[in-house]
Design a protein around this motif. Structure first.
Motif, PDB file in Angstrom:
ATOM      1  N   VAL A   7       0.837  -1.206   0.000  1.00  0.00           N
ATOM      2  CA  VAL A   7       0.000   0.000   0.000  1.00  0.00           C
ATOM      3  C   VAL A   7       0.870   1.254   0.000  1.00  0.00           C
ATOM      4  N   ILE A   8       1.881   1.274   0.838  1.00  0.00           N
ATOM      5  CA  ILE A   8       2.746   2.446   0.939  1.00  0.00           C
ATOM      6  C   ILE A   8       3.570   2.626  -0.330  1.00  0.00           C
ATOM      7  N   VAL A   9       4.148   1.536  -0.834  1.00  0.00           N
ATOM      8  CA  VAL A   9       4.957   1.626  -2.050  1.00  0.00           C
ATOM      9  C   VAL A   9       4.106   2.083  -3.228  1.00  0.00           C
ATOM     10  N   PHE A  14       2.774   6.168  -7.072  1.00  0.00           N
ATOM     11  CA  PHE A  14       1.704   6.816  -7.833  1.00  0.00           C
ATOM     12  C   PHE A  14       1.818   8.333  -7.764  1.00  0.00           C
ATOM     13  N   VAL A  15       2.083   8.857  -6.582  1.00  0.00           N
ATOM     14  CA  VAL A  15       2.197  10.308  -6.433  1.00  0.00           C
ATOM     15  C   VAL A  15       3.443  10.832  -7.147  1.00  0.00           C
ATOM     16  N   LEU A  16       4.568  10.162  -6.969  1.00  0.00           N
ATOM     17  CA  LEU A  16       5.813  10.637  -7.576  1.00  0.00           C
ATOM     18  C   LEU A  16       5.830  10.490  -9.091  1.00  0.00           C
ATOM     19  N   LEU A  17       5.139   9.480  -9.625  1.00  0.00           N
ATOM     20  CA  LEU A  17       5.174   9.246 -11.067  1.00  0.00           C
ATOM     21  C   LEU A  17       3.942   9.758 -11.802  1.00  0.00           C
ATOM     22  N   SER A  18       3.157  10.604 -11.173  1.00  0.00           N
ATOM     23  CA  SER A  18       2.047  11.228 -11.883  1.00  0.00           C
ATOM     24  C   SER A  18       2.600  12.156 -12.960  1.00  0.00           C
ATOM     25  N   PRO A  19       2.202  11.971 -14.211  1.00  0.00           N
ATOM     26  CA  PRO A  19       2.779  12.784 -15.289  1.00  0.00           C
ATOM     27  C   PRO A  19       2.553  14.274 -15.060  1.00  0.00           C
ATOM     28  N   GLY A  20       3.630  15.045 -15.102  1.00  0.00           N
ATOM     29  CA  GLY A  20       3.543  16.486 -14.959  1.00  0.00           C
ATOM     30  C   GLY A  20       3.756  16.989 -13.554  1.00  0.00           C
ATOM     31  N   SER A  48       3.205   5.050 -16.724  1.00  0.00           N
ATOM     32  CA  SER A  48       2.612   3.815 -16.210  1.00  0.00           C
ATOM     33  C   SER A  48       3.540   2.625 -16.426  1.00  0.00           C
ATOM     34  N   SER A  49       4.335   2.635 -17.482  1.00  0.00           N
ATOM     35  CA  SER A  49       5.325   1.578 -17.691  1.00  0.00           C
ATOM     36  C   SER A  49       6.428   1.642 -16.636  1.00  0.00           C
TER      37      SER A  49
END
Length: 70
Positions: A7-9, A14-20, A48-49
């Motif tokens: 869950v934490i990972v 997800f937050v760090l790799l959100s585009p933009g 996403s990749s």
């Protein structure tokens, strides 16, 4: 006993790799832009990749677990 590692990972990635948010690959005019808060279909696919690769490494290859005891 609850395993909070996945869950934490997943949330942090997800937050760090959100585009933009921090960066965008590929950007509209350049290969990489930082903090532009825009997105397109190609950058969603690339991010996403990268997300899939990193979450696979952390959860399956490294077998990361964070246990919380009640």
């Amino acid at each position: 006993m609850a395993d909070w590692g996945p869950v934490i990972v997943a949330t942090v990635l997800f937050v760090l790799l959100s585009p933009g948010l921090l960066f965008q690959i590929p950007a509209k005019n350049k290969v990489v832009e930082f903090g532009n808060m825009q997105t397109n279909g190609a950058s969603i696919f690339v991010h996403s990749s990268i997300y899939l690769g990193l979450i696979t490494i952390f959860l399956i290859a490294l077998d990361l677990h964070i246990y919380v005891y009640d």
